[in-house]
Design an enzyme around this catalytic site. Structure first.
Site, PDB file in Angstrom:
ATOM      1  N   ALA A  62       0.833  -1.195   0.000  1.00  0.00           N
ATOM      2  CA  ALA A  62       0.000   0.000   0.000  1.00  0.00           C
ATOM      3  C   ALA A  62       0.873   1.253   0.000  1.00  0.00           C
ATOM      4  O   ALA A  62       2.067   1.203   0.307  1.00  0.00           O
ATOM      5  CB  ALA A  62      -0.920   0.006   1.217  1.00  0.00           C
ATOM      6  N   GLY A 108      -0.786  -4.741   0.883  1.00  0.00           N
ATOM      7  CA  GLY A 108      -1.953  -4.558   0.030  1.00  0.00           C
ATOM      8  C   GLY A 108      -1.813  -5.238  -1.319  1.00  0.00           C
ATOM      9  O   GLY A 108      -2.804  -5.640  -1.933  1.00  0.00           O
TER      10      GLY A 108
END
Length: 257
Positions: A62, A108
């Site tokens: 992320a 992520g």
């Protein structure tokens, strides 16, 4: 599109993440991916989607710097919920989505890959959920999907140690379908996608719809709780220290506060 490129040939749409240097998973990228998939959903020329990353990585995690713009627990909870919704849309997509993973799928990035219907990896790829290294936890359903693939014990080890596994180990653990030398990966994935594209779209969609029933009610309760705890954890001093240490490229010093 700012972060994605798409090319459709012979019913296979190759979607490439282009966000150098690490193809970090930002909120904008997630929204762009959701919009693109919506546009392909009823496109009769697109029957199979291959998701890959440009450059050295599939998606190395992320966008941590994006987190520093948020100010309170509810903001973080909503961030997790939005990410979960996009990945749930991917998992429920009526056309097969295949992740072709090279370099790294971390945080992520791995959560994105786990929402795809299949994952093929390079032998040397690194896959993991290292969020605890930053004083935070996975927030895009990683705590719920990873145990489903590798078992509770292995998932616990991967998350608590923050240590990634290789592509070969991912296959052995059940996290990936197959591993290939990096230079062969995309060609082998395209061969598989081509085989699937020749099947009746009606039957393929029916199988994907039926596979959704493999998720129990506890899965959906789990991702709801994950979003709640993601917000709780992110409001801690340890989370602030972990994110600051990551940005400053130094080891974090956690105090349990």
């Amino acid at each position: 599109m700012f972060f994605l490129q798409v090319k459709t040939v012979d019913y296979v749409s190759v979607v490439t993440i282009v966000r150098p240097p690490a193809n970090a998973l930002s909120q904008e990228l997630l929204q762009e991916l959701s919009n693109l998939l919506e546009s392909l959903e009823n496109n009769r020329d697109s029957r199979v989607i291959v998701l890959r990353g440009e450059g050295r990585f599939f998606c190395a995690g992320a966008d941590i710097k994006e987190f520093t713009a948020l100010s309170n627990e509810d903001d973080y909870r909503q961030l997790a919920k939005k990410g979960q919704d996009v990945l749930q849309y991917i998992e429920s997509y009526p056309k097969p989505i295949i992740a072709a993973i090279h370099g790294a799928a971390l945080g992520g990035g791995l959560e994105l890959a786990m929402s795809c219907h299949m994952r093929f990896v390079s032998e040397t790829a690194k896959l993991g959920l290292p969020e605890l290294q930053l004083g935070i936890i996975p927030g895009f359903a990683g705590t719920q999907r990873l145990p489903r693939y590798v078992g509770v014990g292995r998932a616990c080890e991967m998350m608590l140690t923050s240590e990634p596994i290789t592509g070969k180990e991912a296959v052995q653990a059940g996290l990936a379908n197959a591993a290939y030398p990096e230079e062969e990966l995309i060609d082998r994935v395209m061969e598989i996608a081509s085989k699937i594209s020749k099947k009746s779209p009606i039957t393929v969609s029916a199988v994907l719809q039926l596979l959704k029933y493999a998720n129990s009610d506890s899965f959906y309760k789990g991702i709801e709780k994950e979003a709640e705890l993601f917000g709780n954890v992110f409001s801690s001093n340890d989370a602030k220290e972990g994110v600051a240490a990551f940005i400053e490229k130094r080891p974090p010093h956690f105090k349990g506060e």
